[in-house]
Motif scaffolding. Structure first.
Motif, short mmCIF file in Angstrom:
data_model
loop_
_atom_site.label_atom_id
_atom_site.label_comp_id
_atom_site.label_asym_id
_atom_site.label_seq_id
_atom_site.Cartn_x
_atom_site.Cartn_y
_atom_site.Cartn_z
N PHE A 1 0.83 -1.21 0.00
CA PHE A 1 0.00 0.00 0.00
C PHE A 1 0.87 1.26 0.00
O PHE A 1 0.58 2.23 -0.70
CB PHE A 1 -0.91 -0.01 1.22
CG PHE A 1 -1.76 1.22 1.36
CD1 PHE A 1 -2.93 1.36 0.64
CD2 PHE A 1 -1.40 2.24 2.23
CE1 PHE A 1 -3.71 2.49 0.76
CE2 PHE A 1 -2.17 3.37 2.36
CZ PHE A 1 -3.33 3.50 1.63
N ALA A 2 1.96 1.24 0.78
CA ALA A 2 2.86 2.40 0.83
C ALA A 2 3.55 2.61 -0.52
O ALA A 2 3.75 3.75 -0.95
CB ALA A 2 3.89 2.21 1.94
N ALA A 3 3.92 1.52 -1.19
CA ALA A 3 4.58 1.65 -2.49
C ALA A 3 3.64 2.27 -3.53
O ALA A 3 4.07 3.07 -4.37
CB ALA A 3 5.06 0.27 -2.95
N LYS A 4 2.35 1.93 -3.47
CA LYS A 4 1.39 2.53 -4.41
C LYS A 4 1.10 3.99 -4.05
O LYS A 4 0.90 4.82 -4.95
CB LYS A 4 0.09 1.72 -4.39
CG LYS A 4 0.21 0.34 -5.02
CD LYS A 4 -1.12 -0.37 -5.10
CE LYS A 4 -1.61 -0.77 -3.73
NZ LYS A 4 -2.86 -1.58 -3.81
N SER A 5 1.06 4.30 -2.77
CA SER A 5 0.79 5.69 -2.35
C SER A 5 1.92 6.62 -2.75
O SER A 5 1.69 7.82 -2.94
CB SER A 5 0.58 5.74 -0.84
OG SER A 5 -0.48 4.90 -0.44
N LYS A 6 3.13 6.10 -2.88
CA LYS A 6 4.28 6.95 -3.24
C LYS A 6 4.13 7.53 -4.64
O LYS A 6 4.77 8.55 -4.96
CB LYS A 6 5.56 6.11 -3.14
CG LYS A 6 6.84 6.91 -3.26
CD LYS A 6 8.05 6.02 -3.06
CE LYS A 6 8.18 4.98 -4.16
NZ LYS A 6 9.45 4.25 -4.09
N GLN A 7 3.30 6.94 -5.48
CA GLN A 7 3.15 7.41 -6.86
C GLN A 7 2.08 8.48 -7.02
O GLN A 7 1.91 9.03 -8.10
CB GLN A 7 2.82 6.22 -7.76
CG GLN A 7 3.84 5.10 -7.70
CD GLN A 7 3.38 3.87 -8.45
OE1 GLN A 7 2.43 3.92 -9.21
NE2 GLN A 7 4.07 2.76 -8.24
#
Length: 621
Positions: free
Chosen positions: A337-343
């Motif tokens: 979830f954090a990796a997707k939010s970074k975009q």
């Protein structure tokens, strides 16, 4: 007051702000690692970490974020590296947001609130805002600053005011500038950090918490603290810039098999997981290239975080994870979830309000009355066009009525038109006034000439000279109507005729009893205590052992039956079956059938009908 959106421009292009993601690893706890398997997460550097691949234990998966805080990182280091850089944007009229995400028991509340010895992000950020305002007040001459706070929680999809615990569920609204508002939410002005501490500590105690198997003080709601900074210019044009700081402590996602939630805790867990699932859908929609619909309105949480994710705020997400293998899948999901939010990319802008000077035009009393009539704008324009086509018909009048009508119509239009159009209309009014003056001067000359000609003709005695303005039309006279007036019909009153009364013939009279009276009589003849003989007599026809056995079977279904078994009973639907299950989980088993009256919606009369229907149904089988 006119509100404006001023986009922040850097080197000719509008600035965009990507959501900054920081990951914080909680210290290893031996109590949580029952099998002694060790940690499943390892730090590689200040931005990178690796986690064991659950599909293949010999492989690892690597993630890279803006910053990675290991177990040794202090609260001060988390604040300085992740939160402090976004605070100056608030004093420029922009929004900022910091929220903690992660599974239950990973340390989100410790990161945001901290303790008295180790304050968290919230107290440090508020103190930082007060320090920035003090520094700006020394530098910016001619500007005033004001700071206020609001504090709320989202519990079971209800927005509750923590500063006013007696308030009910508050609505969420959106104004014309697409700003999210909560009518009725308490806003408390702050003068210092001690003032904030005085209001914040009691409000934090109003937040809903409970104990689970994984966390002794688990947050059962999402808490949002709003710090509002208003910057006002003292001199004209009195610009006003408003910046907001959202500090969000999210409740953690829960696996009910491990937390052991039941009853009310289970309902709370369902609401928390549903809102976090909607949050993940919002993040997935924002990362789609096509830019489809973003489901902000599917949850109260995503509705309030609309400005933080894909909106106009400078956002920081602190993802808290746990190192134990028992938290492996929760940690794995949180990292994805954090990796997707970074975009996600936000577009910040300055919220500024400017006081526009109002132009006052003096109007006569007649024009003010005409303005109150509420004549539509299009109708006014049509009237102006009609007056343009009309030509002056009577030169002998001191003022031309067509010009007057047009002047009045144009002056009415002045009050509802922009400034640019007013200039053009002022020029047109000036031209019409000049024409009006020309007509008045011509009328005066012609009037003087006419008086002189009439004077000369009277002196010479000649009656053959024609007047200056001759009218060949005959004078108007009211014509007498030749139609005969209809005569009014007079009412004809005939004299009263008195006739001799004839004696009545004696006829036999048959008396029929009233139906209603008969029914009332029958009802009144029923002996006392026999009103419910029909309903109460069914038990007397049954054997007492059969009756007790049937009641025991019904009580057994109520105490041990599933949702399907309860719905199989007579007069028990889906709603009542769920209420019975909830009461049973909280209060325990039913001791007798009469305990059903303690459930909402089941009265003594309904209980009697329920027992009768089910016993007769069992005997029929």
């Amino acid at each position: 007051m006119a509100a404006q959106r001023v986009a922040e421009v850097v080197k000719g292009t509008k600035q965009t702000s990507r959501v900054r993601v920081a990951v914080r690893l909680r210290p290893y706890m031996h109590k949580q690692d029952e099998k002694g398997e060790g940690a499943c997460v390892r730090r590689l550097d200040t931005e990178t970490l690796e986690i064991i691949n659950w599909r293949n234990a010999t492989e690892t998966l690597q993630y890279q974020f803006d910053v990675f805080h290991s177990e040794e990182t202090t609260q001060q280091e988390v604040f300085l590296s992740s939160v402090k850089p976004i605070l100056p944007h608030i004093l420029k009229g922009q929004n900022a947001s910091v929220f903690a995400y992660g599974p239950t028991g990973a340390g989100k509340t410790h990161t945001m609130l901290g303790s008295q010895e180790q304050p968290g992000v919230i107290p440090r950020a508020v103190r930082g805002v007060f320090n920035l305002v003090k520094a700006k007040e020394r530098e910016d001459e001619g500007w005033d600053y004001s700071i206020g706070m609001s504090y709320l929680e989202i519990y079971n999809e209800k927005v509750l005011d923590l500063l006013s615990p007696s308030a009910q569920d508050l609505p969420i609204r959106e104004d014309k500038d697409r700003n999210i508002l909560i009518p009725g939410l308490t806003h408390t002005p702050l003068s210092s950090f001690s003032d904030f501490h005085f209001h914040f500590i009691p409000a934090s105690l109003n937040r809903t918490t409970a104990s689970t198997k994984l966390n002794q003080r688990s947050s059962r709601s999402h808490a949002i603290l709003l710090i509002k900074v208003v910057r006002t210019q003292r001199n004209p044009p009195h610009r006003q810039q408003t910046g907001k700081l959202y500090l969000v402590d999210l409740a953690g996602s829960e696996d009910n098999r491990r937390t052991g939630n039941k009853g009310i805790r289970l309902k709370e867990s369902g609401a928390i997981n549903l809102s976090l699932f909607t949050l993940s859908k919002v993040v997935d929609s924002l990362n789609v290239a096509g830019g489809g619909r973003v489901p902000y309105r599917d949850s109260k949480l995503t509705r309030l975080l609309q400005d933080s994710l894909g909106g106009s705020a400078h956002s920081v997400m602190i993802t808290n994870i746990a190192p134990e293998y028992t938290y492996y899948f929760e940690t794995f999901t949180a990292l994805n979830f954090a990796a997707k939010s970074k975009q996600i990319v936000n577009k910040p802008f300055v919220r500024e309000t400017v006081t526009m000077p109002s132009v006052q035009v003096k109007r006569s009393r007649e024009e003010q009355e005409a303005g109150r009539s509420g004549e539509p704008q299009k109708k006014k324009l049509k009237n102006v066009k009609k007056t343009d086509q009309e030509e002056p018909a009577q030169l002998h009048s001191p003022t031309d009525p067509s010009i007057l009508n047009r002047l009045m119509a144009l002056e009415k239009l002045l009050m509802g038109t922009p400034v640019k159009e007013r200039l053009n209309m002022h020029r047109e009014i000036q031209e019409l006034k000049e024409k009006q003056k020309e007509f008045e001067s011509k009328a005066k000359v012609l009037k003087v000439a006419g008086n002189g000609a009439s004077h000369n003709s009277s002196d010479s005695g000649s009656s053959g000279d024609s007047p200056l303005f001759r009218t060949y039309l005959p004078p108007l006279h009211r014509k007498q109507s030749t139609a005969a007036k209809p005569q009014k019909q007079q009412a004809v009153v005939l004299p009263l005729q008195v006739s001799q009364l004839q004696p009545l013939q004696q006829c036999p009279v048959v008396k029929k009893p009233s139906v209603c009276f008969k029914k009332n009589l029958e009802q009144s003849e029923v002996p006392e205590g026999k009103e419910n003989v029909k309903d109460a007599g069914w038990e007397s026809h049954l054997d007492k052992s059969v009756l007790d056995q049937s009641r025991h079977k019904i009580l057994q279904v109520l105490n041990s039956g599933s949702l399907k078994d309860l719905k199989g009973l007579q007069q028990i639907g889906d709603k009542k079956a769920k209420l019975i299950l909830g009461w049973r989980e909280i209060q325990g088993a039913f001791t007798q059938l009469e305990d059903l009256t303690k459930i909402e919606g089941i009265t003594a009369k309904r209980l009697s009908s329920f027992i009768k229907a089910n016993i007769l149904s069992m005997m029929g089988k």
